[in-house]
Scaffold this motif. Structure first.
Motif, PDB file in Angstrom:
ATOM      1  N   ILE A   2       0.852  -1.189   0.000  1.00  0.00           N
ATOM      2  CA  ILE A   2       0.000   0.000   0.000  1.00  0.00           C
ATOM      3  C   ILE A   2       0.888   1.239   0.000  1.00  0.00           C
ATOM      4  N   VAL A   3       0.780   2.048  -1.025  1.00  0.00           N
ATOM      5  CA  VAL A   3       1.562   3.281  -1.196  1.00  0.00           C
ATOM      6  C   VAL A   3       3.044   3.035  -0.868  1.00  0.00           C
ATOM      7  N   PRO A   4       3.706   2.132  -1.584  1.00  0.00           N
ATOM      8  CA  PRO A   4       5.117   1.857  -1.296  1.00  0.00           C
ATOM      9  C   PRO A   4       6.025   3.074  -1.501  1.00  0.00           C
ATOM     10  N   ALA A   5       5.642   3.988  -2.381  1.00  0.00           N
ATOM     11  CA  ALA A   5       6.460   5.191  -2.589  1.00  0.00           C
ATOM     12  C   ALA A   5       6.579   5.989  -1.299  1.00  0.00           C
ATOM     13  N   ASP A   6       5.513   6.027  -0.514  1.00  0.00           N
ATOM     14  CA  ASP A   6       5.547   6.781   0.737  1.00  0.00           C
ATOM     15  C   ASP A   6       6.523   6.154   1.726  1.00  0.00           C
ATOM     16  N   ARG A   7       6.534   4.819   1.790  1.00  0.00           N
ATOM     17  CA  ARG A   7       7.454   4.136   2.692  1.00  0.00           C
ATOM     18  C   ARG A   7       8.901   4.501   2.382  1.00  0.00           C
ATOM     19  N   ILE A   8       9.236   4.523   1.096  1.00  0.00           N
ATOM     20  CA  ILE A   8      10.604   4.834   0.672  1.00  0.00           C
ATOM     21  C   ILE A   8      10.942   6.291   0.947  1.00  0.00           C
ATOM     22  N   LEU A   9      10.031   7.187   0.589  1.00  0.00           N
ATOM     23  CA  LEU A   9      10.283   8.624   0.783  1.00  0.00           C
ATOM     24  C   LEU A   9      10.358   8.975   2.268  1.00  0.00           C
ATOM     25  N   TYR A  10       9.464   8.387   3.073  1.00  0.00           N
ATOM     26  CA  TYR A  10       9.461   8.736   4.494  1.00  0.00           C
ATOM     27  C   TYR A  10      10.755   8.324   5.175  1.00  0.00           C
ATOM     28  N   ALA A  11      11.263   7.146   4.823  1.00  0.00           N
ATOM     29  CA  ALA A  11      12.506   6.669   5.438  1.00  0.00           C
ATOM     30  C   ALA A  11      13.652   7.635   5.169  1.00  0.00           C
ATOM     31  N   LEU A  12      13.693   8.226   3.982  1.00  0.00           N
ATOM     32  CA  LEU A  12      14.757   9.175   3.656  1.00  0.00           C
ATOM     33  C   LEU A  12      14.467  10.566   4.215  1.00  0.00           C
ATOM     34  N   ARG A  13      13.194  10.937   4.305  1.00  0.00           N
ATOM     35  CA  ARG A  13      12.861  12.225   4.935  1.00  0.00           C
ATOM     36  C   ARG A  13      13.379  12.271   6.365  1.00  0.00           C
ATOM     37  N   ASP A  14      13.305  11.146   7.050  1.00  0.00           N
ATOM     38  CA  ASP A  14      13.728  11.074   8.445  1.00  0.00           C
ATOM     39  C   ASP A  14      15.231  11.285   8.590  1.00  0.00           C
ATOM     40  N   HIS A  15      15.992  11.045   7.526  1.00  0.00           N
ATOM     41  CA  HIS A  15      17.447  11.162   7.586  1.00  0.00           C
ATOM     42  C   HIS A  15      17.995  12.390   6.863  1.00  0.00           C
ATOM     43  N   THR A  16      17.102  13.178   6.260  1.00  0.00           N
ATOM     44  CA  THR A  16      17.568  14.310   5.450  1.00  0.00           C
ATOM     45  C   THR A  16      17.048  15.663   5.943  1.00  0.00           C
ATOM     46  N   GLY A  17      16.416  15.697   7.094  1.00  0.00           N
ATOM     47  CA  GLY A  17      15.930  16.964   7.632  1.00  0.00           C
ATOM     48  C   GLY A  17      14.769  17.549   6.852  1.00  0.00           C
ATOM     49  N   THR A  18      13.963  16.690   6.234  1.00  0.00           N
ATOM     50  CA  THR A  18      12.845  17.182   5.423  1.00  0.00           C
ATOM     51  C   THR A  18      11.488  16.705   5.935  1.00  0.00           C
ATOM     52  N   VAL A  19      11.451  16.145   7.137  1.00  0.00           N
ATOM     53  CA  VAL A  19      10.197  15.622   7.690  1.00  0.00           C
ATOM     54  C   VAL A  19       9.142  16.718   7.813  1.00  0.00           C
ATOM     55  N   GLU A  20       9.564  17.937   8.171  1.00  0.00           N
ATOM     56  CA  GLU A  20       8.593  18.995   8.486  1.00  0.00           C
ATOM     57  C   GLU A  20       8.002  19.692   7.274  1.00  0.00           C
ATOM     58  N   SER A  21       8.398  19.341   6.077  1.00  0.00           N
ATOM     59  CA  SER A  21       7.840  19.994   4.890  1.00  0.00           C
ATOM     60  C   SER A  21       6.334  19.773   4.811  1.00  0.00           C
ATOM     61  N   PRO A  22       5.519  20.842   4.805  1.00  0.00           N
ATOM     62  CA  PRO A  22       4.064  20.645   4.721  1.00  0.00           C
ATOM     63  C   PRO A  22       3.642  20.001   3.408  1.00  0.00           C
TER      64      PRO A  22
END
Length: 464
Positions: free
Chosen positions: A179-199
Motif C-alpha cells: 500500500i503506497v510503497p512510494a511513501d514508505r521509501i520517501l518517508y525513510a529518507l525524509r527522516d534522515h535528510t531533515g525534510t520531515v517537516e515539509s508541509p
C-alpha cells in the motif's frame, strides 16, 4: 515511454532546485523510478531521492504539482477499489497527539450509522476503511492501541478489508508493504535528510494513503498547540489548507478541523488504557476526564455524518453521533469489528482487569491554584519514556505503560491532590517521566481561560 521521452532523475532535481514547476510527466516518472528500483536496477539512487526531497523542502510545490505527486504516490501500489461496494466511503485522519484515541470511537459510531441504514444491496450505508499508523516520537499510534487486543489482526489485504467493510461497516488496518510503497521509501529518507517537516511532503504522505482507500469524503483533525506536530498555529493551518486542497483536487470532499492539543485528550494516554477508556464510553460509563474526548469524537463524527448525507448540518451530526454512543449501537458495532478481525472480545467484559502494569506512581500537586499550562509534547515524551511509545520505527512498545490524568487545564487544585498516575512495566522507568511531568506543569493563582476544543474549520470555500 520511448527512449526520446525518457526523463532523467537529475533533470527533475535541477528543475525543482531552480524553482521551476515540474511537469506531471516528470513527477510521475520520478515516483515510478523509486518504486521500480531493484538491487540490479538502479533507476534512481538514494542520493537523488534525498536531493529531490530537499529541493521540494526549499522550493515547495504549487497545487497542481502537489496533487500530481499525491496521485502518483497513491497509485504506486495497491488501491482499495471500495467503489465496488456501492456505498459512501469516508474516513477521518488526525495529525497526531497525546491521548488522541478518537478513531477508536469514531469508526464504530459511523459503522453503527451505516448498519442502521444499509444500501439496497445490503451493504452498510456508510463505510469507514481506516488505515492507521503506529506511534512515533511523542505521539501515540492507533495500531499499537488496537494490537493490545488479543488476536486482533490489523494486517489485512484490501480484498479482506472490503469483506470486513461489507460485514461491519468499518475496518481498522495498517499500511502493508504493497500500500503506497512510494511513501514508505520517501518517508525513510525524509527522516534522515531533515525534510520531515515539509508541509508539502507531509500532505503527499498523508493524503496518498488516505486516498488509496477509495474515499468519497475525508475529515481531517489537524492539531494545534504545544502537543501538535507542527510548531505554530499558522503552520498547522497552512498544512490543513494544503490537505483540503489536495483532497478536493482528487474529487474527495475534504474538511479540516484545527483542534487544540494543549493537554492530553481524555483520561488516559498509552495503549491498552486508551482502549479501556473508549470501551467504557461505548458501554455508557462517562468519566469526567473523558468529556473532551467525547465532545471531539462527536464533532468529528458529526462532520462525517453530514458529508455522508445522514445529517443536514455538522451540529445535527454531532447530536446523532452522541445518540449512537448512548444507545449502545457503537459498542455493538465495535464488538462486531473486533470479532471479525480475529480479536478476543471477552477482554471488554472487564477492561480494567486487563490493565496489568508492574509499577505505578502518583504525581501529586505541591501547591494550590489553577492548573494553567503544560508542554503537551513533553507529556507525550513522558508517556513514551514509560514504555508506551517508540524512539524509532521497529521498537517494541508496552501494552500497559501510560498515564492517567486527574485534572484538566483550568481546574482548581490543592496540595496533595493527584494530578497524574504513571504506569509502567518496569519500575526503573518511572523516575524520568515523573520529573518531566513535574517540570512542565504550571500552576497559577488566577483562573486561565480555556481555549475552545475546535479553533477553526477549513473547507474548500474558505481556503485563502
Amino acid at each position: 515511454m520511448t527512449k526520446a521521452q525518457r526523463i532523467h532523475p537529475i533533470d527533475v532535481i535541477l528543475h525543482k532546485r531552480d524553482g521551476l514547476a515540474l511537469t506531471d510527466a516528470e513527477i510521475r516518472a520520478f515516483i515510478l523510478a523509486i518504486v521500480e528500483r531493484t538491487p540490479r536496477k538502479h533507476l534512481v539512487t538514494d542520493a537523488q531521492i534525498a536531493a529531490f526531497l530537499m529541493a521540494v523542502f526549499l522550493r515547495g510545490l504549487d497545487p497542481r504539482e502537489l496533487a500530481t505527486l499525491t496521485a502518483a504516490m497513491r497509485f504506486s501500489g495497491e488501491v482499495a477499489y471500495t467503489e465496488a461496494l456501492n456505498t459512501f466511503t469516508i474516513d477521518k485522519h488526525s495529525t497526531g497527539g497525546v491521548g488522541d484515541k478518537t478513531s477508536l470511537l469514531i469508526a464504530p459510531i459511523i459503522a453503527a450509522a451505516g448498519l442502521a441504514q444499509p444500501t439496497p444491496e445490503g451493504v452498510p450505508g456508510i463505510c469507514v476503511p481506516m488505515i492507521s499508523g503506529r506511534s512515533l516520537g511523542h505521539t501515540g499510534g492507533t495500531l499499537d492501541k488496537l494490537e493490545t487486543i488479543p488476536g486482533f489482526n490489523t494486517q489485512l489485504s484490501f480484498p479482506d478489508m472490503r469483506d470486513v467493510l461489507r460485514e461491519c461497516g468499518a475496518a481498522l488496518i495498517g499500511q502493508t508493504p504493497t500500500i503506497v510503497p512510494a511513501d514508505r521509501i520517501l518517508y525513510a529518507l525524509r527522516d534522515h535528510t531533515g525534510t520531515v517537516e515539509s508541509p508539502f511532503l507531509i500532505t503527499a504522505s498523508i493524503m496518498s494513503k488516505k486516498l488509496a482507500e477509495g474515499l468519497k469524503a475525508l475529515v481531517l483533525d489537524v492539531k494545534v498547540g504545544s502537543g501538535a506536530f507542527m510548531p505554530t498555529y499558522e503552520k498547522s493551518k497552512f498544512l490543513a489548507q494544503l490537505m483540503v486542497q489536495t483532497g478536493e483536487a482528487s474529487e474527495t470532499r475534504t474538511v479540516a478541523l484545527l483542534t487544540s492539543m494543549d493537554e492530553p485528550l481524555g483520561r488516559f494516554s498509552g495503549n491498552w488504557v486508551e482502549v479501556w477508556e473508549c470501551v467504557d464510553i461505548m458501554q455508557g460509563k462517562r468519566h469526567p476526564m473523558s468529556s473532551d474526548l467525547i465532545e471531539l469524537s462527536n464533532i468529528l463524527s458529526g462532520w462525517m455524518l453530514h458529508l455522508a448525507g445522514h445529517a443536514t448540518t455538522p451540529e445535527e451530526g454531532a447530536e446523532l453521533s452522541d445518540d449512537i454512543l448512548k444507545s449502545g449501537a457503537a459498542y455493538k458495532a465495535w464488538l462486531k469489528i473486533i470479532a471479525t478481525q480475529g480479536g478476543d472480545t471477552t477482554v471488554f467484559e472487564d477492561p480494567a482487569s486487563h490493565h496489568k502494569p508492574n509499577a505505578t506512581r502518583v504525581l501529586k500537586a505541591t501547591q494550590s491554584g489553577y492548573l494553567a499550562a503544560m508542554d503537551c509534547k513533553q507529556v507525550g515524551w513522558a508517556v513514551q519514556r514509560l514504555g508506551a511509545g517508540r524512539a524509532k520505527p521497529g521498537d517494541p512498545v508496552s501494552a500497559h505503560a501510560g498515564i492517567e490524568s486527574h485534572a484538566k487545564l483550568g481546574d482548581r487544585i490543592e496540595p496533595g491532590q493527584p494530578l497524574f498516575t504513571l504506569y509502567s512495566e518496569d519500575s526503573a522507568l518511572l523516575d524520568e517521566p515523573e520529573q518531566m511531568l513535574r517540570e512542565t506543569l504550571q500552576v497559577s493563582s488566577s483562573l486561565v481561560p480555556r481555549r475552545p476544543l475546535v479553533r477553526e474549520v477549513i473547507t474548500k470555500n474558505n481556503i485563502q
